[in-house]
Scaffold this motif. Structure first.
Motif, mmCIF file in Angstrom:
data_model
loop_
_atom_site.group_PDB
_atom_site.id
_atom_site.type_symbol
_atom_site.label_atom_id
_atom_site.label_comp_id
_atom_site.label_asym_id
_atom_site.label_seq_id
_atom_site.Cartn_x
_atom_site.Cartn_y
_atom_site.Cartn_z
ATOM 1 N N ASP A 141 2.263 14.454 8.822
ATOM 2 C CA ASP A 141 2.283 15.844 9.255
ATOM 3 C C ASP A 141 2.268 15.952 10.778
ATOM 4 O OD1 ASP A 141 -0.248 14.926 9.412
ATOM 5 O OD2 ASP A 141 -1.191 16.497 8.213
ATOM 6 N N PRO A 143 4.490 16.327 14.213
ATOM 7 C CA PRO A 143 5.851 16.698 14.577
ATOM 8 C C PRO A 143 6.594 15.467 15.096
ATOM 9 C CG PRO A 143 4.289 17.556 16.183
ATOM 10 C CD PRO A 143 3.492 16.968 15.067
ATOM 11 N N ALA A 146 6.461 13.843 18.644
ATOM 12 C CA ALA A 146 5.351 12.995 19.101
ATOM 13 C C ALA A 146 5.597 11.520 18.811
ATOM 14 C CB ALA A 146 4.048 13.447 18.441
ATOM 15 N N PRO B 3 -0.569 14.597 23.082
ATOM 16 C CA PRO B 3 0.695 14.842 22.390
ATOM 17 C C PRO B 3 0.671 14.411 20.935
ATOM 18 C CG PRO B 3 0.892 13.008 23.908
ATOM 19 C CD PRO B 3 -0.440 13.627 24.142
ATOM 20 N N SER B 4 -0.296 13.610 20.557
ATOM 21 C CA SER B 4 -0.313 13.143 19.172
ATOM 22 C C SER B 4 -1.145 14.058 18.272
ATOM 23 C CB SER B 4 -0.851 11.718 19.101
ATOM 24 O OG SER B 4 -2.207 11.713 19.447
ATOM 25 N N ALA B 5 -1.589 15.194 18.815
ATOM 26 C CA ALA B 5 -2.332 16.139 17.982
ATOM 27 C C ALA B 5 -1.466 16.557 16.810
ATOM 28 C CB ALA B 5 -2.725 17.360 18.804
ATOM 29 N N VAL B 6 -2.040 16.597 15.634
ATOM 30 C CA VAL B 6 -1.229 16.919 14.468
ATOM 31 C C VAL B 6 -0.814 18.383 14.507
ATOM 32 C CG1 VAL B 6 -2.287 15.157 13.060
ATOM 33 C CG2 VAL B 6 -3.203 17.464 13.011
ATOM 34 N N TRP B 7 0.243 18.676 13.734
ATOM 35 C CA TRP B 7 0.870 19.982 13.798
ATOM 36 C C TRP B 7 -0.118 21.083 13.465
ATOM 37 C CZ3 TRP B 7 4.986 22.332 10.134
ATOM 38 C CH2 TRP B 7 5.703 23.292 10.812
ATOM 39 N N THR B 8 -0.873 20.886 12.398
ATOM 40 C CA THR B 8 -1.802 21.926 11.982
ATOM 41 C C THR B 8 -2.838 22.169 13.066
ATOM 42 O OG1 THR B 8 -2.949 20.185 10.822
ATOM 43 C CG2 THR B 8 -1.572 21.628 9.495
ATOM 44 N N ARG B 328 9.357 27.151 17.605
ATOM 45 C CA ARG B 328 7.896 27.137 17.644
ATOM 46 C C ARG B 328 7.346 28.554 17.646
ATOM 47 N NH1 ARG B 328 6.662 21.723 19.174
ATOM 48 N NH2 ARG B 328 8.708 21.098 19.897
ATOM 49 N N ARG B 380 5.823 18.458 26.378
ATOM 50 C CA ARG B 380 6.185 17.882 25.085
ATOM 51 C C ARG B 380 7.382 16.951 25.224
ATOM 52 N NH1 ARG B 380 4.910 23.029 23.177
ATOM 53 N NH2 ARG B 380 7.033 23.748 23.438
#
Lengths: 258, 382
Positions: A141, A143, A146, B3-8, B328, B380
């Motif tokens: 999950d 994107p 990344a 930048p690796s933070a998940v989408w949610t 987005r 990003r």
């Protein structure tokens, strides 16, 4: 060699641009469980041939056979229906969507008896496919923006493999990758082959070609310029065929393939 | 941001950012005027942002697609004029006039979308032309009087009626139960598919947080006249928009086209049809906004939908974290964005500042939001 019907066969395929015939009378085969590299210098006709197989271009002469039966591939959708998936150099991923969404792009699954997406089912299935291909992908999950180049390539290849496709075309799969990522893509290609897919790799990187291919088809100036095998022939042989410095030799090989 | 933070998590932090902005704005105005956070003023604020919030919901969807619609104010205006003509001029019943106005809006959107998709002209130009055309039609329909009065009580009550406090509490409980139910269902499906789930305590904390907010809003509004009916309408629209965008094929395709149009096309997504549908949708939403505004004014005037309304809608969407570059954005965050824009205008009104200051402030906020969006995009891309 026993005669196995090739999964994909091109016979005397010709594509003309005005008076210029780019690929001319090209023969090409790939069989299930085989990786064939299609190599040649710029302008040798590789891209045109790929586009013909992928359904983006119509051919002007010759025929395309799948499992021995002639087919007409009129559009990318028809190519997909015939089990042909193409991974282009630019990968065609949506950076803003997560891995699962990209794998299912345009073929989303819905929950039964509703208009709603089956998000959990898709994610679980995607995880299984990725694990099966042993692609090194982080959580699904995230994107796609990344991810690294190799991971993105892995997603594009996995997507091609996800849909029960039988023939996968990879256009310059390692062009933008580092060493470790390149090795990862080689592994992925071999895994597709071991699953019984027919894999075509388009490249002009000799390291790629010798690392992944079971067979090498060389095009030069739009015509066949020889068939080679990594275990039997050397890089020099292939380079010579690409550049045309040993045309006679290659012609002899074509008379007695394999 | 990592930048690796998940989408949610990114989506949640987007909501946190806009809520933080709202807290700053509210704190600022409350410190200058004690009445700002009174139940009466907050109730008024919700009535004031009903039209803006409605338009912002539509604007988010079209921005996610990677397009823009500059004609929504004019579509609101022309739909309100049609509504008023049908009711006052021709004696139509309210429901038929409302349905006609909404259908007209959708038809205008189909026209815009078809030209944009079929000919490949930027939506910016087509909808700018649409702005002129539909404003012209609006002036022509309203006529020399400058406005058409609406006396129909059903229409008038849309923007001026409140839920009885008891109903308000029932609705609040239903909203909380619905939220908890949806989370529970999703959790059950994730467990069934052997996907990772949050701890029960974390889930309970989320539901409890939402419950506190919902109950606090209900309590505050019930201490004045009750929950405004248009606010319920706006929340319903935002919820429907959220489900459409994140839970259906259609929404997924809109995100995909906004993210990478060529990839979407190659994946077999019907790009043109999706573009036409999105413009139909935003125009119908604009028509709904026109109906709400006509209800607020008790008339359809030739100024309805004009001025800075659609720029405010873009500002609300962008402040709510929607990217102008497409792909987005979140529908519910646009409603929060509308609340920020509305709060600034309401607060400046309360301080007795002239329209000039309101325009400048809104413009500055829009620029700040867009700059943050562009910087975030650059980060990003790295």
């Amino acid at each position: 060699m026993h005669a196995v019907t090739p999964t994909l066969e091109l016979r005397d395929v010709t594509k003309r641009y005005g008076h210029v015939a780019a690929p001319t009378d090209v023969d090409f085969t790939v069989t299930a469980g085989e990786v064939v590299a299609l190599v040649g210098d710029n302008g040798a006709g590789k891209s045109t041939l790929v586009k013909a197989i992928a359904g983006s271009h119509r051919i002007d002469g010759g025929e395309i056979l799948i499992d021995g039966g002639p087919v007409v591939i009129g559009s990318p959708t028809e190519a997909s229906a015939l089990g042909i998936e193409t991974v282009y150099q630019d990968l065609a991923l949506c950076d803003n969507l997560d891995v699962t969404a990209n794998l299912y792009l345009g073929r989303e699954r819905r929950r039964s008896r509703s208009l709603l997406l089956d998000q959990e089912g898709m994610q679980a299935h995607a995880a299984a496919v990725i694990a099966d291909l042993a692609a090194h992908l982080p959580v699904l999950d995230k994107p796609v923006s990344a991810l690294s180049g190799g991971q993105r390539q892995a997603i594009a290849v996995s997507r091609a493999a996800l849909w029960g496709s039988r023939i996968v075309l990879l256009d310059e799969p390692t062009a933008a990758l580092g060493v470790a990522q390149t090795v990862m893509v080689y592994d992925l290609i071999h895994r597709l082959r071991d699953r019984g897919l027919a894999v075509v790799v388009i490249s002009h990187n000799m390291a790629d070609v010798f690392a992944v291919a079971d067979r090498i088809t060389v095009l030069r100036l739009g015509r066949n310029a020889g068939e080679f095998r990594p275990g039997r022939d050397s890089t020099d042989d292939v380079v010579a065929a690409i550049t045309g410095s040993r045309e006679l030799d290659a012609a002899v090989r074509k008379e007695n393939p394999r | 941001m990592n930048p690796s933070a998940v989408w949610t998590r990114t989506a949640a932090s987007g909501t946190a950012t806009v809520v933080l902005g709202l807290v700053v704005v509210w704190g600022f105005f409350q410190s200058l005027n004690d009445n700002f956070l009174s139940a009466r003023n907050l109730s008024n604020l919700l009535l004031q942002i009903a039209v803006l919030g409605t338009l912002a919901v539509g604007m988010v969807i079209v921005l996610i697609l990677g397009e823009i619609d500059l004609s929504i104010g004019a579509i609101a205006g022309v739909s309100a004029a049609v509504l008023a003509q049908l009711i006052t001029g021709h004696g139509w019943p309210a429901w038929a006039a409302i349905a006609s106005a909404l259908l007209l809006g959708a038809a205008i959107g189909v026209l815009h979308g078809t030209i944009i998709a079929a000919v490949g002209i930027p939506s910016f130009i087509i909808t700018l032309a649409g702005l002129l055309v539909w404003q012209g039609v609006q002036l022509w329909l309203v006529g020399d009087g400058g406005q058409i009065p609406i006396r129909d009580s059903a229409i008038r009550s849309i923007a001026s009626s409140y839920l009885v406090p008891a109903f308000g509490w029932v609705l609040a409980v239903l909203v909380i139960a619905g939220f908890a139910g949806v989370r529970l269902l999703r959790r059950t499906r994730r467990v069934r598919n052997q996907l990772a789930v949050r701890t029960p305590a974390a889930e309970a904390a989320t539901v409890a947080g939402v419950a506190v907010v919902v109950l606090a809003i209900t309590w505050t509004l019930n201490s004045y006249f009750g929950i405004p009916w248009v606010f319920v309408l706006l929340l319903g629209l935002a919820a429907a928009g959220g489900v459409l965008m994140t839970g259906t094929n259609f929404g997924r395709h809109v995100y995909a086209i906004g993210g990478n149009r060529e990839a979407a096309r190659r994946a077999g997504i019907p790009v043109r049809r999706t573009v036409v549908l999105v413009f139909a949708l935003i125009s119908a939403i604009a028509a709904l906004a026109g109906i709400i505004e006509a209800s607020r004014q008790f008339s359809a005037s030739n100024a309805l939908g004009g001025g800075t309304l659609q720029l405010n809608a873009i500002a609300a969407a962008v402040i709510g974290g929607t990217s102008l570059f497409g792909g987005r954005g979140r529908v519910h965050q646009a409603v929060l964005g509308a609340l920020v824009v509305g709060s600034v205008q309401n607060g400046l009104d309360l301080l007795g500042e002239p329209a000039a200051v309101k325009n400048i402030a809104t413009g500055v906020i829009l620029v700040v939001a867009v700059v943050l969006d562009a910087l975030g995009r650059r980060r990003r891309a790295l």
